[in-house]
Design a protein around this motif. Structure first.
Motif, PDB file in Angstrom:
ATOM      1  N   HIS A 114       0.812  -1.220   0.000  1.00 38.92           N
ATOM      2  CA  HIS A 114       0.000   0.000   0.000  1.00 38.92           C
ATOM      3  C   HIS A 114       0.849   1.276   0.000  1.00 38.92           C
ATOM      4  O   HIS A 114       0.401   2.318  -0.479  1.00 38.92           O
ATOM      5  CB  HIS A 114      -0.935   0.003   1.204  1.00 38.92           C
ATOM      6  CG  HIS A 114      -1.795  -1.211   1.314  1.00 38.92           C
ATOM      7  ND1 HIS A 114      -2.864  -1.455   0.472  1.00 38.92           N
ATOM      8  CD2 HIS A 114      -1.716  -2.290   2.155  1.00 38.92           C
ATOM      9  CE1 HIS A 114      -3.432  -2.607   0.793  1.00 38.92           C
ATOM     10  NE2 HIS A 114      -2.746  -3.128   1.810  1.00 38.92           N
ATOM     11  N   LEU A 115       2.043   1.176   0.551  1.00 38.85           N
ATOM     12  CA  LEU A 115       2.870   2.381   0.716  1.00 38.85           C
ATOM     13  C   LEU A 115       4.010   2.468  -0.299  1.00 38.85           C
ATOM     14  O   LEU A 115       4.803   3.413  -0.242  1.00 38.85           O
ATOM     15  CB  LEU A 115       3.446   2.436   2.134  1.00 38.85           C
ATOM     16  CG  LEU A 115       2.427   2.531   3.266  1.00 38.85           C
ATOM     17  CD1 LEU A 115       3.142   2.603   4.610  1.00 38.85           C
ATOM     18  CD2 LEU A 115       1.519   3.758   3.089  1.00 38.85           C
ATOM     19  N   PHE A 116       4.101   1.513  -1.214  1.00 38.55           N
ATOM     20  CA  PHE A 116       5.242   1.482  -2.122  1.00 38.55           C
ATOM     21  C   PHE A 116       5.426   2.784  -2.892  1.00 38.55           C
ATOM     22  O   PHE A 116       6.531   3.354  -2.937  1.00 38.55           O
ATOM     23  CB  PHE A 116       5.106   0.320  -3.110  1.00 38.55           C
ATOM     24  CG  PHE A 116       6.202   0.293  -4.137  1.00 38.55           C
ATOM     25  CD1 PHE A 116       7.473  -0.156  -3.812  1.00 38.55           C
ATOM     26  CD2 PHE A 116       5.975   0.751  -5.437  1.00 38.55           C
ATOM     27  CE1 PHE A 116       8.492  -0.157  -4.753  1.00 38.55           C
ATOM     28  CE2 PHE A 116       6.982   0.753  -6.386  1.00 38.55           C
ATOM     29  CZ  PHE A 116       8.249   0.297  -6.041  1.00 38.55           C
ATOM     30  N   GLU A 117       4.381   3.281  -3.506  1.00 41.67           N
ATOM     31  CA  GLU A 117       4.506   4.487  -4.332  1.00 41.67           C
ATOM     32  C   GLU A 117       4.915   5.697  -3.499  1.00 41.67           C
ATOM     33  O   GLU A 117       5.718   6.538  -3.943  1.00 41.67           O
ATOM     34  CB  GLU A 117       3.192   4.764  -5.077  1.00 41.67           C
ATOM     35  CG  GLU A 117       2.851   3.750  -6.158  1.00 41.67           C
ATOM     36  CD  GLU A 117       3.916   3.691  -7.258  1.00 41.67           C
ATOM     37  OE1 GLU A 117       4.582   4.723  -7.507  1.00 41.67           O
ATOM     38  OE2 GLU A 117       4.084   2.610  -7.853  1.00 41.67           O
ATOM     39  N   GLN A 118       4.383   5.793  -2.283  1.00 43.08           N
ATOM     40  CA  GLN A 118       4.735   6.918  -1.423  1.00 43.08           C
ATOM     41  C   GLN A 118       6.181   6.814  -0.930  1.00 43.08           C
ATOM     42  O   GLN A 118       6.894   7.814  -0.856  1.00 43.08           O
ATOM     43  CB  GLN A 118       3.778   6.986  -0.230  1.00 43.08           C
ATOM     44  CG  GLN A 118       2.356   7.382  -0.597  1.00 43.08           C
ATOM     45  CD  GLN A 118       2.284   8.756  -1.227  1.00 43.08           C
ATOM     46  OE1 GLN A 118       2.931   9.693  -0.751  1.00 43.08           O
ATOM     47  NE2 GLN A 118       1.512   8.895  -2.297  1.00 43.08           N
TER      48      GLN A 118
END
Length: 357
Positions: free
Chosen positions: A185-189
């Motif tokens: 869920h946090l990869f792009e951020q």
């Protein structure tokens, strides 16, 4: 026990992370002039992580010959047919995770242990109630030996080194559970924020994390982000200024240093955490935590007093003293431990051991 006699201890492990969990205890055992050996079982623990000076007992027959006074277990089960007092030292803190039956596995009594060495008041109280209910095991609050290196003499030097850093370090950890992990869920951020270079990133995941997620994060490695594969997370905990996580007991391992934790979709968010549910808020929450607001730090401090108030690095010594109290007969129980026949038959099958002498 005769004065000067040597105690023999056995470590019964099934996961690679158990090496780091038990080595502080091993160090204290050796310091006292006693003996320790390792017994590895299952497909998820690798003997290559043993050091040259660590004794490896490979068969149950050899365990019987070694005849340990006590067996230390960071897992949930241990064979009854092993000699010695069976001591639970836990593989982590209570992270609030529930099993398929909706019960907290941290407090699941499997009729395997004679002594539970608990980490702090919030777990001691529950296990003490269970001890009264079942009547066949003792509970002693000792602190967690695994954390002794966090509070050793090196801590001061490490703190000074952290203060001298030019930018703050974020340690991202994540559990492997699909329903709880923050990693996908946090990869792009994380990709976006690590590219700015504002913070130094360390990323370390649970050994059971899906390989595709591990490979995905490895693509982010740069001068600002390092992906770490290790069986010992303690040096990373010391190095980091803030932790980014989800619902994992590594949160508690980190927070006992009085450092802030930012969590994504934690299943039971508490005042000592900075929890968020929108990935877009990642940078904002990390920035807030790294300002160490007084209200947050008070909540963290209050939580530590219940979780693990010991900061002297002597939990291993307290565990051995608790074991000695039982071995010497100073701590007794009202009942005998159940035979636990079905579970021990299963363990015999797994270990392929059918001698009953």
């Amino acid at each position: 026990m005769d004065p000067g006699a040597v105690r023999k201890y056995l470590f019964f492990i099934s996961q690679n992370y158990s090496y780091a969990i038990l080595r502080p205890l091993q160090q204290e055992i050796i310091r006292r002039g006693d003996e320790v050996a390792w017994f590895l079982w299952g497909d998820e623990v690798n003997a290559r992580y043993l050091k040259e000076n660590e004794r490896h007992i490979k068969t149950v027959d050899d365990v019987k010959v070694y005849h340990p006074d006590a067996v230390f277990v960071p897992g949930n089960m241990v064979p009854r047919f092993f000699p010695g007092l069976k001591v639970a030292v836990f593989h982590g803190f209570d992270a609030g995770k529930l099993n398929r039956r909706g019960k907290n596995d941290h407090f699941n009594i499997r009729q395997c242990f004679d002594l539970y060495c608990t980490q702090g008041p919030n777990t001691t109280s529950v296990f003490s109630q269970l001890a009264k209910k079942h009547g066949y095991f003792n509970v002693v609050e000792t602190g967690w030996p695994t954390l002794d290196p966090l509070f050793d003499k090196v801590e001061g030097a490490t703190s000074k080194a952290n203060e001298a850093k030019t930018k703050k370090t974020v340690l991202m950890c994540s559990t492997f559970s699909r329903n709880l992990t923050c990693a996908p869920h946090l990869f792009e951020q994380v990709k976006k924020e690590s590219a700015t270079g504002e913070w130094q990133w360390l990323v370390q995941f649970h050994p059971k994390m899906p390989k595709q997620i591990i490979q995905q994060y490895k693509t982010l490695e740069s001068e600002h982000l390092t992906f770490v594969e290790t069986d010992n997370v303690l040096p990373l905990l010391k190095q980091a200024d803030v932790m980014l996580c989800d619902t994992s007991s590594v949160i508690q391992m980190f927070i006992v240093q009085n450092k802030p934790v930012v969590t994504f979709n934690n299943i039971d968010p508490q005042p000592h955490m900075v929890n968020f549910t929108d990935p877009a808020l990642l940078a904002e929450k990390l920035d807030y935590a790294l300002k160490y607001p007084a209200c947050l730090q008070k909540n963290v401090s209050d939580y530590i007093q219940q979780l693990h108030p010991y900061r002297d690095g002597n939990s291993s010594a307290r565990v051995l003293e608790a074991v000695e109290q039982v071995l010497q007969g100073h701590l007794t129980t009202a009942k005998k431990k159940p035979l636990n026949l079905l579970r021990n038959l299963k363990l015999r099958k797994k270990l392929n051991y059918w001698k009953f002498n």
